[in-house]
Design an enzyme around this catalytic site. Structure first.
Site, PDB file in Angstrom:
ATOM      1  N   ARG A 157     -25.199  -1.565   8.018  1.00  0.00           N
ATOM      2  CA  ARG A 157     -25.012  -2.948   7.692  1.00  0.00           C
ATOM      3  C   ARG A 157     -25.146  -4.028   8.705  1.00  0.00           C
ATOM      4  O   ARG A 157     -25.144  -5.225   8.361  1.00  0.00           O
ATOM      5  CB  ARG A 157     -23.673  -3.125   7.123  1.00  0.00           C
ATOM      6  CG  ARG A 157     -22.855  -2.142   6.354  1.00  0.00           C
ATOM      7  CD  ARG A 157     -21.698  -2.205   5.628  1.00  0.00           C
ATOM      8  NE  ARG A 157     -21.585  -3.620   5.030  1.00  0.00           N
ATOM      9  CZ  ARG A 157     -20.305  -3.641   4.178  1.00  0.00           C
ATOM     10  NH1 ARG A 157     -19.409  -2.955   4.426  1.00  0.00           N
ATOM     11  NH2 ARG A 157     -20.330  -4.872   3.461  1.00  0.00           N
ATOM     12  N   LYS A 185       0.801  -1.255  -0.159  1.00  0.00           N
ATOM     13  CA  LYS A 185      -0.013  -0.064   0.134  1.00  0.00           C
ATOM     14  C   LYS A 185       0.824   1.311  -0.054  1.00  0.00           C
ATOM     15  O   LYS A 185       1.982   1.163   0.777  1.00  0.00           O
ATOM     16  CB  LYS A 185      -0.970   0.112   1.195  1.00  0.00           C
ATOM     17  CG  LYS A 185      -2.160   0.689   1.050  1.00  0.00           C
ATOM     18  CD  LYS A 185      -3.076   0.664   2.351  1.00  0.00           C
ATOM     19  CE  LYS A 185      -4.316   1.415   2.082  1.00  0.00           C
ATOM     20  NZ  LYS A 185      -5.370   1.203   3.171  1.00  0.00           N
ATOM     21  N   GLU A 224     -19.265  -5.440  10.549  1.00  0.00           N
ATOM     22  CA  GLU A 224     -20.369  -4.621  11.432  1.00  0.00           C
ATOM     23  C   GLU A 224     -21.440  -5.406  12.164  1.00  0.00           C
ATOM     24  O   GLU A 224     -21.633  -5.124  13.457  1.00  0.00           O
ATOM     25  CB  GLU A 224     -21.011  -3.654  10.624  1.00  0.00           C
ATOM     26  CG  GLU A 224     -20.131  -2.538  10.111  1.00  0.00           C
ATOM     27  CD  GLU A 224     -19.417  -2.937   8.817  1.00  0.00           C
ATOM     28  OE1 GLU A 224     -18.577  -2.104   8.130  1.00  0.00           O
ATOM     29  OE2 GLU A 224     -19.622  -4.136   8.116  1.00  0.00           O
TER      30      GLU A 224
END
Length: 628
Positions: free
Chosen positions: A396, A283, A368
């Protein structure tokens, strides 16, 4: 690094068709130009930088090998898709990204035919791609379908559900795992640890190096290559998770080696059935500041491209910081307090707490649903969990909130960040529905602070309340109100009159108090800081209704089923005929833009409030309403 504006190859690419005309030897120079361009643009606009830098070579290879847009590329979330946008005809518009009327910061089907699926939440790519693969089979369309997902997104249940289903269906689908050991915060969970063990194994590394050669061989020996690779994988790893799910697993390979990527993708394109390619990337690749701080450069504001130094933000404290400090203070007084977050440590202001109370801090990954049921379980046995979650991500886990927390009336506190208009992230991240979907849940207490001081006090009230309670607060800073160092509480269901006027009463919820007070100067209106969305202060509402000609509710939430609807129910239930006007966000998905400008466009600034009230006149007089 010095960013060059000289991009001889990139300037010739207006579509992937142009890219596919290049010789393979030109792909690495093109990737270098693309990386420089992305850094240059994002240094001006801000946005998601580190994820895209890590996916440069993959993006180039995918559009080189696959016949997009006929072949479908389904990117998970879209954080890493800026290079995809640049290569698919939007290079000249990139400096408008995340601005009102400009390019979306995520994938958007209405923006480009190359955006196969729009998303702003993680872990949807495999499900969507599987649906497209089934559609292609039923319509007898010859096309490839590729899902690109990060290892962080694999911590979500939906991604695993889709993998189970795809393998069982024997779907013609390629899943690419972009393994960079990151989501937004550092990855957690067994899946992340599993991938790390595979990658670090000395024996398997040897297989990986050998597979590069085999996968690059000519088509007549592909079948042999596949059998050879599977045989060796079986020797060093009796079974991998992905093969057990029904996928032909290849990898891990270097996701920054563009020639290996092209060769591997070409060979995997020729295969049928469920295929799984594991690539390893870094990344922030190619930009030293982002490599060193991938979390900070995941989503970044404008910065100096030569140094990586980010422009300074306002010195005002944010609501997120208020929450983080309150959390540490409350933890000192109550050792039952624990914190749960679905992979949002930095975004939710939890760094300090995680360092001071590591044994009471739980990052459950991008999960979640699990976060809320996990909180419910801890509440069953005497802990007092605080779940730090964004408004848009709470959506969610709605079933868990109802079924696992509300039905059992468990003592769980929701700290809901990014409520209301969030700005540049657009409709997938606007927190415009939480008041509506929370208000209908039995036993739920909902607070909406008007400033930072109220936010701290309401967090105390919610935490000390025995049962489910939520405090929803906006992104960024408020009025700058100074919080008390004491742990004081605001009474549940008690509003306060902040200004006395005549004729019109403005009932403001949360952040709308400031524009209501401004509008009241012009309207000579009464202003009520409602503070609590559920329960409402019924007695004060009816008292105000008796002495005013018009009530106006103002909220940073959709008008459908929100706080204003609650006031309407109070008036109707009491048989009160005082007219009510409900001001809030429209019944549509609100697009990206500067939050203040978006609110003004929706009529939720002082000018908009005045205009709406004045348009409603003439008002009925108190005397005529009472029959005098």
């Amino acid at each position: 690094m010095t960013v060059s504006s000289d991009s001889p190859l990139l300037d010739t690419i207006d579509s992937p068709a142009d890219l596919r005309q290049l010789a393979e030897k030109d792909l690495k120079p093109l990737a270098d130009e693309l990386r420089h361009f992305l850094i240059d643009v994002t240094s001006e606009t801000g946005g998601h930088l580190a994820p895209g830098l890590g996916a440069i070579e993959l993006t180039v290879a995918l559009h080189y090998v696959f016949n997009t847009p006929n072949d479908r590329l389904v990117w998970d979330i879209g954080h890493q898709a800026y290079p995809h946008k640049i290569l698919t005809g939007r290079r000249r518009e990139m400096r408008t990204i995340r601005k009102a009327g400009g390019l979306s910061g995520f994938l958007k089907r209405s923006e480009s035919e190359y955006d196969s699926f729009g998303a702003g939440h993680s872990s949807t790519s495999i499900s969507a791609a599987l649906g497209m693969a089934v559609s292609a089979r039923l319509h007898q369309h010859k096309r490839e379908v590729v899902a690109i997902i990060g290892d962080g997104a694999l911590t979500a249940g939906q991604a695993m559900e889709a993998l189970y289903n795809a393998g069982d269906m024997d779907a013609d689908l390629l899943v690419i795992l972009n393994d960079n050991e990151m989501s937004i915060s550092r990855n957690v969970g067994a899946m992340s640890n599993y991938l790390a063990r595979i990658l670090s194994g000395r024996a398997y590394t040897s297989v990986r190096e050998g597979s590069k050669t085999v996968l690059g061989t000519a088509p007549p020996v592909r079948a042999f290559a596949r059998r050879w690779e599977e045989h060796l994988k079986g020797m060093v790893m009796p079974s991998t998770l992905f093969e057990e799910l029904g996928f032909n697993y290849i990898g891990p390979i270097d996701g920054h080696d563009i020639h290996t990527l092209v060769a591997t993708l070409q060979n995997m394109k020729a295969m049928n059935g469920p295929r799984f390619l594991h690539i390893v990337t870094q990344k922030g690749k190619g930009f030293e500041p982002a490599e060193g701080e991938p979390i900070a450069f995941h989503g970044v504001g404008p910065f100096d491209p030569s140094t990586g130094k980010v422009e300074k933000k306002s010195g005002k404290r944010t609501y997120t910081q208020v929450f983080g400090d309150w959390l540490c203070d409350m933890a000192q007084t109550d050792d039952r307090l624990i914190v749960i977050t679905p992979a949002m440590r930095e975004g939710s202001g939890l760094v300090r707490f995680s360092e001071q109370y590591p044994d009471r801090y739980f990052d459950v990954g991008i999960a979640e649903q699990h976060a809320l049921t996990f909180a419910a379980g801890t509440a069953c046995d005497g802990l007092k969990p605080v779940v730090a979650i964004y408004s848009t991500f709470l959506q969610r886990a709605y079933d868990q909130l109802i079924h696992d927390i509300s039905v059992q009336h468990l003592d769980v506190t929701l700290a809901i960040d990014r409520a209301g208009i969030v700005g540049a992230d657009g409709p997938t991240h606007q927190g415009t529905f939480d008041l509506s979907f929370l208000r209908c849940i039995p036993g739920m207490v909902i607070f909406a602070p008007s400033d930072e001081a109220e936010c701290r006090d309401m967090l105390c009230s919610a935490f000390l309340h025995e049962g489910p309670a939520a405090v929803r607060y906006p992104r960024g800073s408020g009025s700058g109100a100074v919080e008390s160092a004491k742990m004081s509480c605001i009474p549940i269901g008690k509003a306060e009159i902040r200004r006395k006027g005549e004729g019109v009463a403005l009932l403001a919820f949360g952040t709308m108090l400031a524009p209501a007070l401004q509008a009241a100067q012009t309207l000579n209106a009464t202003v009520v800081n409602m503070r609590s969305v559920k329960p409402l202060d019924v007695s004060l509402i009816l008292e105000i209704a008796e002495s005013h000609e018009l009530l106006v509710t103002i909220e940073e939430n959709t008008t459908l089923g929100g706080a204003g609807a609650g006031v309407s129910e109070v008036l109707s239930g009491a048989g009160c005929e005082t007219p009510l006007m409900i001001l809030g966000l429209p019944d549509q998905h609100v697009e990206q833009g500067d939050p203040a400008e978006v609110l003004a466009h929706c009529g939720l600034d002082a000018t908009g409030i005045c205009r709406a009230v004045q348009h409603r006149r003439p008002l009925r007089s108190v005397a005529s309403r009472s029959g005098a």
